[in-house]
Design a protein around this motif. Structure first.
Motif, mmCIF file in Angstrom:
data_model
loop_
_atom_site.group_PDB
_atom_site.id
_atom_site.type_symbol
_atom_site.label_atom_id
_atom_site.label_comp_id
_atom_site.label_asym_id
_atom_site.label_seq_id
_atom_site.Cartn_x
_atom_site.Cartn_y
_atom_site.Cartn_z
ATOM 1 N N MET A 180 4.356 10.115 -7.235
ATOM 2 C CA MET A 180 5.347 10.375 -8.280
ATOM 3 C C MET A 180 4.686 10.621 -9.624
ATOM 4 O O MET A 180 5.093 11.522 -10.378
ATOM 5 C CB MET A 180 6.329 9.205 -8.368
ATOM 6 C CG MET A 180 7.279 9.107 -7.189
ATOM 7 S SD MET A 180 8.243 7.591 -7.155
ATOM 8 C CE MET A 180 9.188 7.748 -8.643
ATOM 9 N N LEU A 181 3.656 9.846 -9.939
ATOM 10 C CA LEU A 181 2.940 10.024 -11.205
ATOM 11 C C LEU A 181 2.237 11.378 -11.242
ATOM 12 O O LEU A 181 2.293 12.085 -12.253
ATOM 13 C CB LEU A 181 1.924 8.894 -11.397
ATOM 14 C CG LEU A 181 1.102 8.941 -12.672
ATOM 15 C CD1 LEU A 181 1.999 8.692 -13.877
ATOM 16 C CD2 LEU A 181 -0.011 7.921 -12.622
ATOM 17 N N LEU A 182 1.605 11.752 -10.137
ATOM 18 C CA LEU A 182 0.939 13.055 -10.092
ATOM 19 C C LEU A 182 1.948 14.200 -10.213
ATOM 20 O O LEU A 182 1.640 15.223 -10.821
ATOM 21 C CB LEU A 182 0.134 13.195 -8.810
ATOM 22 C CG LEU A 182 -1.195 12.426 -8.782
ATOM 23 C CD1 LEU A 182 -1.787 12.481 -7.388
ATOM 24 C CD2 LEU A 182 -2.154 12.973 -9.804
ATOM 25 N N ASN A 183 3.128 14.033 -9.637
ATOM 26 C CA ASN A 183 4.155 15.064 -9.783
ATOM 27 C C ASN A 183 4.605 15.189 -11.230
ATOM 28 O O ASN A 183 4.863 16.288 -11.717
ATOM 29 C CB ASN A 183 5.355 14.768 -8.896
ATOM 30 C CG ASN A 183 5.129 15.184 -7.466
ATOM 31 O OD1 ASN A 183 4.343 16.088 -7.209
ATOM 32 N ND2 ASN A 183 5.809 14.534 -6.563
ATOM 33 N N GLN A 184 4.701 14.077 -11.943
ATOM 34 C CA GLN A 184 5.089 14.124 -13.350
ATOM 35 C C GLN A 184 4.008 14.768 -14.205
ATOM 36 O O GLN A 184 4.301 15.535 -15.118
ATOM 37 C CB GLN A 184 5.365 12.703 -13.871
ATOM 38 C CG GLN A 184 6.581 12.051 -13.273
ATOM 39 C CD GLN A 184 7.869 12.690 -13.724
ATOM 40 O OE1 GLN A 184 7.982 13.176 -14.833
ATOM 41 N NE2 GLN A 184 8.854 12.691 -12.834
ATOM 42 N N VAL A 192 0.839 -1.206 0.000
ATOM 43 C CA VAL A 192 0.000 0.000 0.000
ATOM 44 C C VAL A 192 0.870 1.252 0.000
ATOM 45 O O VAL A 192 0.600 2.208 -0.742
ATOM 46 C CB VAL A 192 -0.960 -0.020 1.209
ATOM 47 C CG1 VAL A 192 -1.624 1.329 1.404
ATOM 48 C CG2 VAL A 192 -2.011 -1.105 1.018
ATOM 49 N N ILE A 193 1.935 1.258 0.800
ATOM 50 C CA ILE A 193 2.835 2.409 0.814
ATOM 51 C C ILE A 193 3.486 2.583 -0.556
ATOM 52 O O ILE A 193 3.630 3.704 -1.057
ATOM 53 C CB ILE A 193 3.891 2.251 1.932
ATOM 54 C CG1 ILE A 193 3.232 2.390 3.289
ATOM 55 C CG2 ILE A 193 5.014 3.270 1.772
ATOM 56 C CD1 ILE A 193 4.143 2.083 4.454
ATOM 57 N N GLY A 194 3.864 1.487 -1.201
ATOM 58 C CA GLY A 194 4.457 1.560 -2.529
ATOM 59 C C GLY A 194 3.496 2.133 -3.557
ATOM 60 O O GLY A 194 3.886 2.944 -4.403
ATOM 61 N N VAL A 195 2.237 1.735 -3.496
ATOM 62 C CA VAL A 195 1.231 2.273 -4.424
ATOM 63 C C VAL A 195 1.041 3.765 -4.197
ATOM 64 O O VAL A 195 0.943 4.540 -5.156
ATOM 65 C CB VAL A 195 -0.100 1.498 -4.267
ATOM 66 C CG1 VAL A 195 -1.227 2.208 -4.968
ATOM 67 C CG2 VAL A 195 0.050 0.077 -4.792
ATOM 68 N N VAL A 198 3.268 5.887 -2.975
ATOM 69 C CA VAL A 198 4.467 6.572 -3.461
ATOM 70 C C VAL A 198 4.436 6.673 -4.985
ATOM 71 O O VAL A 198 4.740 7.726 -5.548
ATOM 72 C CB VAL A 198 5.735 5.851 -2.966
ATOM 73 C CG1 VAL A 198 6.971 6.343 -3.695
ATOM 74 C CG2 VAL A 198 5.897 6.039 -1.468
ATOM 75 N N LEU A 199 4.060 5.595 -5.658
ATOM 76 C CA LEU A 199 3.989 5.627 -7.125
ATOM 77 C C LEU A 199 2.924 6.610 -7.605
ATOM 78 O O LEU A 199 3.138 7.325 -8.595
ATOM 79 C CB LEU A 199 3.707 4.228 -7.672
ATOM 80 C CG LEU A 199 4.870 3.252 -7.591
ATOM 81 C CD1 LEU A 199 4.439 1.867 -8.057
ATOM 82 C CD2 LEU A 199 6.045 3.744 -8.415
#
Length: 42
Positions: free
Chosen positions: A33-37, A24-27, A29-30
């Motif tokens: 990161m995707l929203l930042n991109q 869940v933490i990995g999802v 974080v991903l």
């Protein structure tokens, strides 16, 4: 006092819980990161 029989029955449940928390933490974080991109200012 450690009871080995109860330890052996609860250890797999604890392991499944830890793996679930890490996934869940990995999802999250991903997703961040995707929203930042996607929303990066140029």
């Amino acid at each position: 006092m450690l009871h080995l029989s109860s330890w052996m029955t609860t250890l797999p449940m604890m392991l499944i819980g830890m793996v679930g928390i890490i996934l869940v933490i990995g999802v999250i974080v991903l997703a961040v990161m995707l929203l930042n991109q996607v929303t990066r200012r140029k």
